[in-house]
Design a protein around this motif. Structure first.
Motif, mmCIF file in Angstrom:
data_model
loop_
_atom_site.group_PDB
_atom_site.id
_atom_site.type_symbol
_atom_site.label_atom_id
_atom_site.label_comp_id
_atom_site.label_asym_id
_atom_site.label_seq_id
_atom_site.Cartn_x
_atom_site.Cartn_y
_atom_site.Cartn_z
ATOM 1 N N LEU A 94 0.849 -1.185 0.000
ATOM 2 C CA LEU A 94 0.000 0.000 0.000
ATOM 3 C C LEU A 94 0.895 1.249 0.000
ATOM 4 C CD1 LEU A 94 -3.020 0.791 0.199
ATOM 5 C CD2 LEU A 94 -2.668 1.084 2.653
ATOM 6 N N PRO A 95 0.641 2.217 -0.890
ATOM 7 C CA PRO A 95 1.501 3.409 -0.955
ATOM 8 C C PRO A 95 1.423 4.226 0.345
ATOM 9 C CG PRO A 95 -0.461 3.705 -2.288
ATOM 10 C CD PRO A 95 -0.458 2.276 -1.871
ATOM 11 N N GLU A 96 2.490 4.988 0.615
ATOM 12 C CA GLU A 96 2.553 5.814 1.832
ATOM 13 C C GLU A 96 1.535 6.948 1.761
ATOM 14 O OE1 GLU A 96 5.808 8.611 4.217
ATOM 15 O OE2 GLU A 96 6.346 7.537 2.376
ATOM 16 N N PHE A 97 0.848 7.205 2.896
ATOM 17 C CA PHE A 97 -0.149 8.268 2.933
ATOM 18 C C PHE A 97 0.561 9.638 3.024
ATOM 19 C CE2 PHE A 97 -2.632 11.233 5.592
ATOM 20 C CZ PHE A 97 -3.711 11.430 4.737
ATOM 21 N N LYS A 98 0.198 10.516 2.144
ATOM 22 C CA LYS A 98 0.728 11.877 2.135
ATOM 23 C C LYS A 98 -0.447 12.860 2.076
ATOM 24 C CE LYS A 98 5.088 10.692 -0.174
ATOM 25 N NZ LYS A 98 5.972 10.936 -1.336
ATOM 26 N N TYR A 99 -0.343 13.928 2.914
ATOM 27 C CA TYR A 99 -1.440 14.905 2.961
ATOM 28 C C TYR A 99 -0.911 16.257 2.533
ATOM 29 C CZ TYR A 99 -5.270 17.819 4.570
ATOM 30 O OH TYR A 99 -6.298 18.727 4.621
ATOM 31 N N ALA A 125 -8.989 12.988 5.523
ATOM 32 C CA ALA A 125 -8.305 12.571 4.282
ATOM 33 C C ALA A 125 -7.725 11.164 4.432
ATOM 34 C CB ALA A 125 -7.205 13.558 3.927
ATOM 35 N N TYR A 126 -7.172 10.901 5.626
ATOM 36 C CA TYR A 126 -6.623 9.548 5.846
ATOM 37 C C TYR A 126 -7.738 8.498 5.832
ATOM 38 C CZ TYR A 126 -4.073 5.661 7.927
ATOM 39 O OH TYR A 126 -3.501 4.438 8.166
ATOM 40 N N GLY A 127 -8.875 8.852 6.397
ATOM 41 C CA GLY A 127 -10.015 7.930 6.352
ATOM 42 C C GLY A 127 -10.452 7.637 4.927
ATOM 43 N N ARG A 128 -10.507 8.723 4.125
ATOM 44 C CA ARG A 128 -10.856 8.510 2.712
ATOM 45 C C ARG A 128 -9.803 7.656 2.008
ATOM 46 N NH1 ARG A 128 -12.104 14.060 3.233
ATOM 47 N NH2 ARG A 128 -10.169 14.630 2.132
ATOM 48 N N PHE A 129 -8.527 7.863 2.358
ATOM 49 C CA PHE A 129 -7.440 7.074 1.762
ATOM 50 C C PHE A 129 -7.602 5.583 2.088
ATOM 51 C CE2 PHE A 129 -3.241 5.132 2.471
ATOM 52 C CZ PHE A 129 -2.720 5.205 1.194
ATOM 53 N N ILE A 130 -7.907 5.288 3.353
ATOM 54 C CA ILE A 130 -8.088 3.890 3.764
ATOM 55 C C ILE A 130 -9.339 3.307 3.121
ATOM 56 C CG2 ILE A 130 -8.540 2.380 5.727
ATOM 57 C CD1 ILE A 130 -5.644 3.325 5.471
ATOM 58 N N PRO A 142 -2.436 19.956 2.296
ATOM 59 C CA PRO A 142 -3.614 20.798 2.567
ATOM 60 C C PRO A 142 -3.944 21.737 1.422
ATOM 61 C CG PRO A 142 -1.724 21.512 3.884
ATOM 62 C CD PRO A 142 -1.327 20.215 3.240
ATOM 63 N N ASP A 143 -2.925 22.111 0.664
ATOM 64 C CA ASP A 143 -3.199 23.029 -0.442
ATOM 65 C C ASP A 143 -4.066 22.396 -1.526
ATOM 66 O OD1 ASP A 143 -1.725 24.988 0.794
ATOM 67 O OD2 ASP A 143 0.148 24.440 -0.235
ATOM 68 N N SER A 144 -4.011 21.068 -1.628
ATOM 69 C CA SER A 144 -4.799 20.382 -2.655
ATOM 70 C C SER A 144 -6.041 19.710 -2.082
ATOM 71 C CB SER A 144 -3.922 19.346 -3.368
ATOM 72 O OG SER A 144 -3.471 18.363 -2.442
ATOM 73 N N ASP A 145 -6.286 19.928 -0.741
ATOM 74 C CA ASP A 145 -7.456 19.310 -0.119
ATOM 75 C C ASP A 145 -8.624 20.290 -0.217
ATOM 76 O OD1 ASP A 145 -9.334 17.974 1.317
ATOM 77 O OD2 ASP A 145 -8.237 17.973 3.220
ATOM 78 N N PRO A 146 -9.652 20.014 -0.974
ATOM 79 C CA PRO A 146 -10.789 20.939 -1.113
ATOM 80 C C PRO A 146 -11.470 21.219 0.222
ATOM 81 C CG PRO A 146 -10.852 19.245 -2.792
ATOM 82 C CD PRO A 146 -9.797 18.846 -1.801
ATOM 83 N N ALA A 147 -11.587 20.212 1.105
ATOM 84 C CA ALA A 147 -12.258 20.413 2.403
ATOM 85 C C ALA A 147 -11.482 21.400 3.267
ATOM 86 C CB ALA A 147 -12.406 19.069 3.116
ATOM 87 N N TYR A 148 -10.146 21.269 3.296
ATOM 88 C CA TYR A 148 -9.326 22.183 4.092
ATOM 89 C C TYR A 148 -9.408 23.594 3.535
ATOM 90 C CZ TYR A 148 -5.266 24.476 6.110
ATOM 91 O OH TYR A 148 -4.442 25.372 6.732
ATOM 92 N N GLN A 149 -9.327 23.695 2.205
ATOM 93 C CA GLN A 149 -9.400 25.021 1.589
ATOM 94 C C GLN A 149 -10.737 25.678 1.867
ATOM 95 O OE1 GLN A 149 -6.884 26.685 0.094
ATOM 96 N NE2 GLN A 149 -5.599 24.908 0.661
ATOM 97 N N ALA A 150 -11.819 24.925 1.923
ATOM 98 C CA ALA A 150 -13.125 25.492 2.244
ATOM 99 C C ALA A 150 -13.180 25.958 3.690
ATOM 100 C CB ALA A 150 -14.206 24.452 1.974
ATOM 101 N N ASN A 199 -4.341 24.065 14.829
ATOM 102 C CA ASN A 199 -4.417 23.092 15.920
ATOM 103 C C ASN A 199 -5.688 22.247 15.895
ATOM 104 O OD1 ASN A 199 -1.977 24.079 16.935
ATOM 105 N ND2 ASN A 199 -2.999 25.646 18.185
ATOM 106 N N THR A 200 -6.715 22.759 15.289
ATOM 107 C CA THR A 200 -7.990 22.024 15.317
ATOM 108 C C THR A 200 -8.446 21.594 13.930
ATOM 109 O OG1 THR A 200 -8.642 23.298 17.276
ATOM 110 C CG2 THR A 200 -10.386 22.146 16.089
ATOM 111 N N THR A 201 -8.569 22.575 13.029
ATOM 112 C CA THR A 201 -9.141 22.266 11.697
ATOM 113 C C THR A 201 -8.221 21.377 10.879
ATOM 114 O OG1 THR A 201 -10.269 24.419 11.745
ATOM 115 C CG2 THR A 201 -10.075 23.292 9.612
ATOM 116 N N LEU A 202 -6.905 21.743 10.835
ATOM 117 C CA LEU A 202 -5.976 20.966 9.994
ATOM 118 C C LEU A 202 -5.899 19.506 10.424
ATOM 119 C CD1 LEU A 202 -3.949 20.913 7.704
ATOM 120 C CD2 LEU A 202 -2.185 21.645 9.329
ATOM 121 N N PRO A 203 -5.750 19.167 11.723
ATOM 122 C CA PRO A 203 -5.745 17.747 12.103
ATOM 123 C C PRO A 203 -7.046 17.023 11.744
ATOM 124 C CG PRO A 203 -4.826 19.083 13.864
ATOM 125 C CD PRO A 203 -5.416 20.044 12.880
ATOM 126 N N GLN A 204 -8.150 17.749 11.886
ATOM 127 C CA GLN A 204 -9.422 17.123 11.520
ATOM 128 C C GLN A 204 -9.456 16.808 10.013
ATOM 129 O OE1 GLN A 204 -12.399 19.903 12.860
ATOM 130 N NE2 GLN A 204 -12.268 19.254 15.029
#
Length: 517
Positions: free
Chosen positions: A122-127, A195-200, A129-137, A185-190
């Protein structure tokens, strides 16, 4: 089962397809000839036809220089398939043919590739935030809320008379810092956890989908194996013929293309396209070792469907064929011995009796010899009866004359003396045989009778002579030997029948006769 180097290419049919007529094709000293010149040495002869590989034929054809142009036969009205084939030949170039991959192999390759993909790490999980639509919103929403809070704070300060002071700027910066700290501290970890959940979830989904696809491919492989391997093998055990699945499919495709090409309304271009596809299927048959001439472009759909190939004869089928031939031969030999007719072996044994009942069926050698013996014996009997009748008439006439001249007593005495003389002659002959150590005296046909019989049987009615060809002389030799004449008389009979001393010696050597008859 496939092979690409096999003597299964019919030379005569291929030459016909090239425009060479049958009267231009010959066979001399192991070579197929065209216009009297050596063209190709066949690899094998099958049912009287010269066979070779397609590559050897192509090489021979390219190297042939005819003494005159080969005439292409003209046809008043060619069939649609022939027209399509001619169009393709005139407008396309020949390319190297690569046999298609069997579908079983294709399915197995797909299954192997899928298994290799599932086995990969399984490929390594990489996050990012600049390309995450949920974080950008979430970031845009926080920035909007910050802007609102800063405006409200500035409005309150202006109401108290502080306006745009250093204090107001400090409050604005504090609001901005708290907002960014909340995001970090709050939004980014969430967002990262989501994203990790979606990856899994995607990895689990992909694995489940791959497993389902692998199961489908495995089921498909089983069905294809049943159709392409198990079924043909079962048929081969029952019929003695094996037809590869690829060949069966190619034949079905060719028949379909021919039917489509011969359908009313099909255009010339459509026929040309169908002809190209049919040519590819014929190349598949050739690559599998099956002669495609029965499905050539010059054969219409109806005739091609009647030429359905049975494939290859299995070893068990060949053994069955051999056993059937031996049984037919044995049955024919039994009927021949019983009837004296040289019947030809056949599968229908009742037909053997019909052959034997046909008066045109030739006699066996034994029957011919017996016929000659019976004929000579009948002639000998007729001769003996005629001779005895003459002797009786002569004796009666002599007796009557003796009675007339000398009286009855004298005539009777003469008859008694003749009878005594015959008895003495017989006794002397028996005594001579006993001295010579012989017990049985030859009692068969005389040499003259044998010669007369041969002349009646073999004399040509036109030339009034006995033919001197080797076959006739050998039959005469066999016939004379079969008569079992006394020593020396057999050679005399043969010489009187046209054989020479050298011919007799050659036949003696051939049949292992060293002396006598």
């Amino acid at each position: 089962m496939a092979t690409t180097n096999k003597n299964n290419f019919g030379v005569r049919q291929a030459l016909n397809n090239k425009g060479v007529k049958n009267n231009q094709i010959g066979y001399n000293n192991g070579y197929v000839t065209v216009n009297g010149k050596n063209f190709l040495k066949p690899g094998s002869i099958s049912n009287g036809s010269s066979m070779s590989t397609q590559q050897n034929f192509n090489n021979a054809w390219q190297g042939m220089t005819p003494t005159k142009p080969v005439a292409v036969p003209t046809v008043a009205k060619a069939s649609p398939m022939v027209q399509a084939a001619n169009n393709v030949r005139n407008n396309t170039t020949t390319s190297t043919f690569t046999p298609p991959t069997p579908r079983l192999e294709q399915t197995l390759n797909s299954l192997s590739g899928l298994a290799n993909t599932q086995a990969s790490k399984l490929p390594e999980f990489k996050y990012d935030p600049d390309s995450d639509p949920a974080y950008q919103a979430a970031l845009r929403e926080a920035q909007a809320n910050l802007g609102t809070a800063q405006r409200n704070t500035n409005a309150g300060l202006r109401a108290t008379g502080q306006g745009r002071s250093s204090y107001s700027e400090t409050l604005a910066n504090q609001l901005a810092n708290r907002s960014m700290e909340s995001i970090a501290n709050t939004t980014l970890p969430q967002m990262m956890q989501q994203a990790y959940g979606r990856f899994i979830d995607k990895a689990n989904y992909d694995q489940s989908a791959a497993q389902q696809q692998a199961q489908q491919l495995a089921n498909l492989y089983g069905l294809q194996y049943q159709q392409d391997v198990t079924k043909p093998m079962s048929e081969a055990q029952l019929t003695g013929n094996y037809m590869p699945a690829e060949a069966r499919q190619a034949i079905n495709d060719i028949l379909t293309f021919k039917q489509q090409a011969e359908t009313k309304g099909t255009t010339a271009q459509q026929r040309a396209d169908l002809s190209v596809q049919a040519d590819n299927r014929r190349k598949v048959l050739e690559s599998l070792g099956i002669n495609s001439a029965a499905y050539g472009a010059n054969v219409n759909a109806n005739n091609a469907s009647q030429n359905a190939s049975t494939g290859f004869r299995t070893l068990q089928g060949q053994q069955q064929d051999l056993q059937r031939k031996e049984s037919n031969l044995n049955a024919a030999n039994v009927v021949s011995q019983m009837t004296g007719r040289a019947v030809t072996p056949q599968d229908d044994w009742q037909g053997l009796q019909r052959q034997a009942a046909n008066p045109n069926t030739p006699l066996t050698l034994q029957a011919q010899q017996q016929q000659i013996t019976n004929s000579l014996a009948a002639r000998q009997q007729q001769f003996n009866e005629g001779q005895q009748g003459w002797e009786n008439q002569f004796n009666q006439a002599k007796f009557d004359e003796d009675v007339r001249q000398f009286g009855m007593n004298y005539a009777i005495d003469q008859q008694r003396a003749a009878i005594q003389q015959d008895g003495n002659t017989i006794d002397w002959l028996k005594y001579g045989d006993s001295l010579n150590g012989t017990t049985d005296k030859y009692s068969g046909a005389t040499i003259n009778q044998v010669i007369d019989g041969i002349r009646q049987q073999y004399t040509d009615p036109t030339t009034k002579k006995i033919p001197t060809d080797e076959k006739t002389q050998e039959m005469i030799y066999q016939q004379v030997v079969a008569m079992n004449l006394p020593d020396g008389q057999d050679d005399q009979a043969m010489l009187m029948s046209g054989l020479t001393n050298d011919t007799i010696k050659n036949f003696d050597k051939k049949y292992g006769i060293t002396s006598g008859n």
